[in-house]
Design a protein around this motif. Sequence first.
Motif, PDB file in Angstrom:
ATOM      1  N   GLU A 233       0.822  -1.200   0.000  1.00 16.75           N
ATOM      2  CA  GLU A 233       0.000   0.000   0.000  1.00 16.75           C
ATOM      3  C   GLU A 233       0.864   1.261   0.000  1.00 16.75           C
ATOM      4  O   GLU A 233       0.561   2.239  -0.697  1.00 16.75           O
ATOM      5  N   LEU A 234       1.944   1.249   0.760  1.00 16.31           N
ATOM      6  CA  LEU A 234       2.832   2.411   0.823  1.00 16.31           C
ATOM      7  C   LEU A 234       3.452   2.697  -0.536  1.00 16.31           C
ATOM      8  O   LEU A 234       3.491   3.855  -0.988  1.00 16.31           O
ATOM      9  N   VAL A 235       3.927   1.649  -1.205  1.00 18.14           N
ATOM     10  CA  VAL A 235       4.519   1.828  -2.542  1.00 18.14           C
ATOM     11  C   VAL A 235       3.480   2.352  -3.511  1.00 18.14           C
ATOM     12  O   VAL A 235       3.767   3.217  -4.360  1.00 18.14           O
ATOM     13  N   SER A 236       2.246   1.893  -3.410  1.00 25.75           N
ATOM     14  CA  SER A 236       1.178   2.345  -4.314  1.00 25.75           C
ATOM     15  C   SER A 236       0.908   3.831  -4.156  1.00 25.75           C
ATOM     16  O   SER A 236       0.767   4.559  -5.140  1.00 25.75           O
ATOM     17  N   HIS A 237       0.818   4.301  -2.918  1.00 24.45           N
ATOM     18  CA  HIS A 237       0.545   5.722  -2.685  1.00 24.45           C
ATOM     19  C   HIS A 237       1.714   6.603  -3.136  1.00 24.45           C
ATOM     20  O   HIS A 237       1.502   7.702  -3.667  1.00 24.45           O
ATOM     21  N   ILE A 238       2.920   6.127  -2.916  1.00 23.69           N
ATOM     22  CA  ILE A 238       4.079   6.896  -3.399  1.00 23.69           C
ATOM     23  C   ILE A 238       4.053   6.998  -4.922  1.00 23.69           C
ATOM     24  O   ILE A 238       4.357   8.049  -5.513  1.00 23.69           O
ATOM     25  N   TYR A 239       3.650   5.919  -5.569  1.00 23.05           N
ATOM     26  CA  TYR A 239       3.538   5.943  -7.037  1.00 23.05           C
ATOM     27  C   TYR A 239       2.476   6.945  -7.490  1.00 23.05           C
ATOM     28  O   TYR A 239       2.676   7.680  -8.463  1.00 23.05           O
ATOM     29  N   ILE A 240       1.344   6.994  -6.779  1.00 21.96           N
ATOM     30  CA  ILE A 240       0.290   7.946  -7.142  1.00 21.96           C
ATOM     31  C   ILE A 240       0.807   9.375  -7.055  1.00 21.96           C
ATOM     32  O   ILE A 240       0.602  10.196  -7.958  1.00 21.96           O
ATOM     33  N   ARG A 377      -4.746  14.478  -1.654  1.00 28.67           N
ATOM     34  CA  ARG A 377      -5.098  14.490  -0.239  1.00 28.67           C
ATOM     35  C   ARG A 377      -5.213  13.069   0.324  1.00 28.67           C
ATOM     36  O   ARG A 377      -4.686  12.751   1.392  1.00 28.67           O
ATOM     37  N   SER A 378      -5.904  12.161  -0.396  1.00 33.08           N
ATOM     38  CA  SER A 378      -6.087  10.794   0.107  1.00 33.08           C
ATOM     39  C   SER A 378      -4.774  10.043   0.166  1.00 33.08           C
ATOM     40  O   SER A 378      -4.541   9.250   1.092  1.00 33.08           O
ATOM     41  N   SER A 379      -3.890  10.293  -0.785  1.00 38.95           N
ATOM     42  CA  SER A 379      -2.604   9.610  -0.788  1.00 38.95           C
ATOM     43  C   SER A 379      -1.738  10.070   0.365  1.00 38.95           C
ATOM     44  O   SER A 379      -1.089   9.254   1.042  1.00 38.95           O
ATOM     45  N   ILE A 380      -1.720  11.397   0.609  1.00 34.70           N
ATOM     46  CA  ILE A 380      -0.928  11.917   1.720  1.00 34.70           C
ATOM     47  C   ILE A 380      -1.414  11.328   3.046  1.00 34.70           C
ATOM     48  O   ILE A 380      -0.632  10.861   3.870  1.00 34.70           O
ATOM     49  N   GLN A 381      -2.736  11.370   3.227  1.00 36.24           N
ATOM     50  CA  GLN A 381      -3.280  10.854   4.490  1.00 36.24           C
ATOM     51  C   GLN A 381      -3.032   9.351   4.629  1.00 36.24           C
ATOM     52  O   GLN A 381      -2.683   8.860   5.709  1.00 36.24           O
ATOM     53  N   SER A 382      -3.174   8.618   3.543  1.00 33.94           N
ATOM     54  CA  SER A 382      -2.962   7.174   3.596  1.00 33.94           C
ATOM     55  C   SER A 382      -1.512   6.836   3.892  1.00 33.94           C
ATOM     56  O   SER A 382      -1.218   5.869   4.609  1.00 33.94           O
ATOM     57  N   ILE A 383      -0.591   7.629   3.362  1.00 37.33           N
ATOM     58  CA  ILE A 383       0.824   7.383   3.649  1.00 37.33           C
ATOM     59  C   ILE A 383       1.106   7.570   5.129  1.00 37.33           C
ATOM     60  O   ILE A 383       1.825   6.782   5.755  1.00 37.33           O
ATOM     61  N   VAL A 384       0.488   8.639   5.695  1.00 41.58           N
ATOM     62  CA  VAL A 384       0.690   8.881   7.131  1.00 41.58           C
ATOM     63  C   VAL A 384       0.167   7.702   7.948  1.00 41.58           C
ATOM     64  O   VAL A 384       0.852   7.189   8.847  1.00 41.58           O
ATOM     65  N   TYR A 385      -1.048   7.257   7.627  1.00 42.99           N
ATOM     66  CA  TYR A 385      -1.628   6.127   8.355  1.00 42.99           C
ATOM     67  C   TYR A 385      -0.823   4.847   8.133  1.00 42.99           C
ATOM     68  O   TYR A 385      -0.589   4.063   9.063  1.00 42.99           O
ATOM     69  N   THR A 386      -0.405   4.600   6.895  1.00 38.62           N
ATOM     70  CA  THR A 386       0.314   3.369   6.573  1.00 38.62           C
ATOM     71  C   THR A 386       1.659   3.302   7.285  1.00 38.62           C
ATOM     72  O   THR A 386       2.026   2.266   7.856  1.00 38.62           O
ATOM     73  N   VAL A 387       2.400   4.401   7.258  1.00 41.30           N
ATOM     74  CA  VAL A 387       3.698   4.421   7.927  1.00 41.30           C
ATOM     75  C   VAL A 387       3.528   4.212   9.427  1.00 41.30           C
ATOM     76  O   VAL A 387       4.279   3.479  10.066  1.00 41.30           O
ATOM     77  N   SER A 388       2.492   4.868  10.011  1.00 45.55           N
ATOM     78  CA  SER A 388       2.241   4.706  11.437  1.00 45.55           C
ATOM     79  C   SER A 388       1.893   3.261  11.768  1.00 45.55           C
ATOM     80  O   SER A 388       2.439   2.675  12.719  1.00 45.55           O
ATOM     81  N   ASN A 389       0.981   2.668  10.991  1.00 48.73           N
ATOM     82  CA  ASN A 389       0.602   1.277  11.232  1.00 48.73           C
ATOM     83  C   ASN A 389       1.765   0.324  11.003  1.00 48.73           C
ATOM     84  O   ASN A 389       1.933  -0.665  11.731  1.00 48.73           O
TER      85      ASN A 389
END
Length: 708
Positions: A233-240, A377-389
């Motif tokens: 998921e992290l790699v996907s959001h970085i790609y987006i 916006r969704s990618s930034i927020q998801s990266i924050v959540y993903t890294v934390s998790n």
Amino acid sequence: MSVSSIPLQFFLSDFWIPTIDGLEHSEPCKHDSPAEPDSIYDAWLASRHTLPEGVGRGVPGASRPITVTNLKLAHRMAKLCAPEMLKLFWSHHPLRALLMVSISFVRGIFPVFKGYSHAMIINEVQSLISSGHFTWPHLVRLLGTEFLRVVLEKYLDSFATNNEHLVQSSARFSVEYQQMEQRVRLDVPTLSDPIVRDLLSESDLFVSSFQGVGGFGLLSPFDFIRIFTLLSELVSHIYILSTLQYGPLPLITLAFSLLSTAYPFFQSSFMLYRYGFEVPAFTDNDMRLAEKQEQMRQLSLSESHRPEVMLFGLGPWILDTWAAAREAGLGINPSRRPQESIFSHMNVAEVLTALQNIPFVLMLQSSTSLGSLSLYRSSIQSIVYTVSNLFITVQMAIQGIFLMGAFCASMQIEPLLQPKREEKVKYESKTGGMRIEARNLSFTYPGCTEPALKNVSFTLEAGETLALVGYNGSGKSTLGKLLLRIVDFNSGELYINDVDIRRHDPAELHAATTAVFQGFSKYNGTVSENVGVGYVADIACPEALRRAVRLAESERIVDGLPQGIDTRLDAYGFDAPPPPPGPMPTCGGARPAWMPHGLSGGEWQRIALARAFMRAGRPEVHLLLFDEPTSALDAHAQNKICDTIDAIARAPSGRRTKTVVFITHRLATARRADKIAMMEHGCITEFGTHDELLARGGAYAALYRASL
């Protein structure tokens, strides 16, 4: 160093130092943590020495600090345990396990499709509004595509959940079975070591984590797979983010987008508060299965039951009974698992997420499309959540590795009483019973400084009857446990039929003996179960059960119970489960079948006698040991039981076929024995016949005269 040799080494080196006179208590030795541990146990033990000061090794499950040393130890343990764990997950459902891992990777890519789908819908609405030409077909197609994506995603989630449940249930069953199989193998000396206790406690935490109740939060071994999902998921959001063209983004629009994204969480919280939880319903059969599982689990784990579990060879019966109930309770067969509707868990708010951003179009005065803004916006927020998790999951995973290491190390412990293969001698019986010869036996309980037995020596010929008498605390019961090979002596020699008892497999010796312990077990079960565990091969044989009950003079007791031999007995809270739900019986009403029936001390003692008599008369049994078997019975009942034991110990011709050992404080029973051993302060001070000891005028004679 092999793990199979570890228990004996740390029994002796860490807590007990052997000397000529026996074993003297000493301070625990310090272990140096090796740079590269040779075994799983070494790595686990080294990790315990990295605990903060004040925690020490006395707190099983204590969280290890994240240090370079512990990271190396965790890497070593994971490397050593990986083959066994992979085999565990792969053995039952290899294709499903592979599919489970593959789906975990795919789930990490879902946000890419979801983000782009929402962005296209928002861009289309923005284009319609800005152009003023409202042509709906393309928007409808996009919404239809989004709906189809949600359906497919939910379908895949539903399939993945069912698939994971099946794999997890099978793995959970395997680790629980291995745990119980190892526990019923371990003997009393092994379980008395404090380090073994801590090792088994952390192993239990690992096993319980398969139920989502691990020692470090709710991390299950299956949550290790979530790390792959989070990384994907992290790699996907970085790609987006790398594909977006950025323009000026008004702060207020971004704030509203964040609030819009948070709406489903508020909605979920409101629904949970408004409608509460959905509580699953449990049938009567589920309750019976759970009760049987817990009953067998208690038998395998309880140290109070350990002597009888060892003596009567209950291990295979416990495992088979538990396994049957556990398999039925888990519903491992996928055909039994109810299938949920694909649409039952569809979140409408997720479908409308794109539409929630439409009002922001009126506020956006930028060349950047609103879809790109939403995707950003969704990618930034998801990266924050993903890294934390990911950070939290990795921390928990490291702690879980130490529990996994404890489980793997505990599976390799060998019972202390088990002889080495090259030294083992098969037990062979002699006609007329079991010959016993003790030479200078000494024994000290772990944690004590005063020996319980000191230089005990005697010889008992095959077929003879021995009475051990003396005051409380003189070592009589301890000597009985040594003869039964329940505990091991620290020094001296003990021969059975002229063979060193340490060269015999304890299971073979136990098959040739039967006993009534002073602290006999009261099992939470029926009369037939309490009696039948004495010889589980006949536990379902009414004739054998009835014969044992008759020999124990307990027919009147059993016949007077509400359901006879099928009456459930009250174990006085020993391991009794709570009553089933529903109204309690009122005064004068019929007694429910589930309600356990209480027995007096004398009645329980007769049940224990019947348990021993289940196999006392069998030809392979050569030693009968009774520790205070008639302490709660009157003199008349005592004499009848003694007559029964004497009859069982003889062939129809009257020839002695079994050796009998009585441990008693009733000298009327002792005088019937061929030999009497008077014990004081852990020593045999007098040994001989009743008449010989009376003629000496020593401690036995004084005790006998005082009892008249």
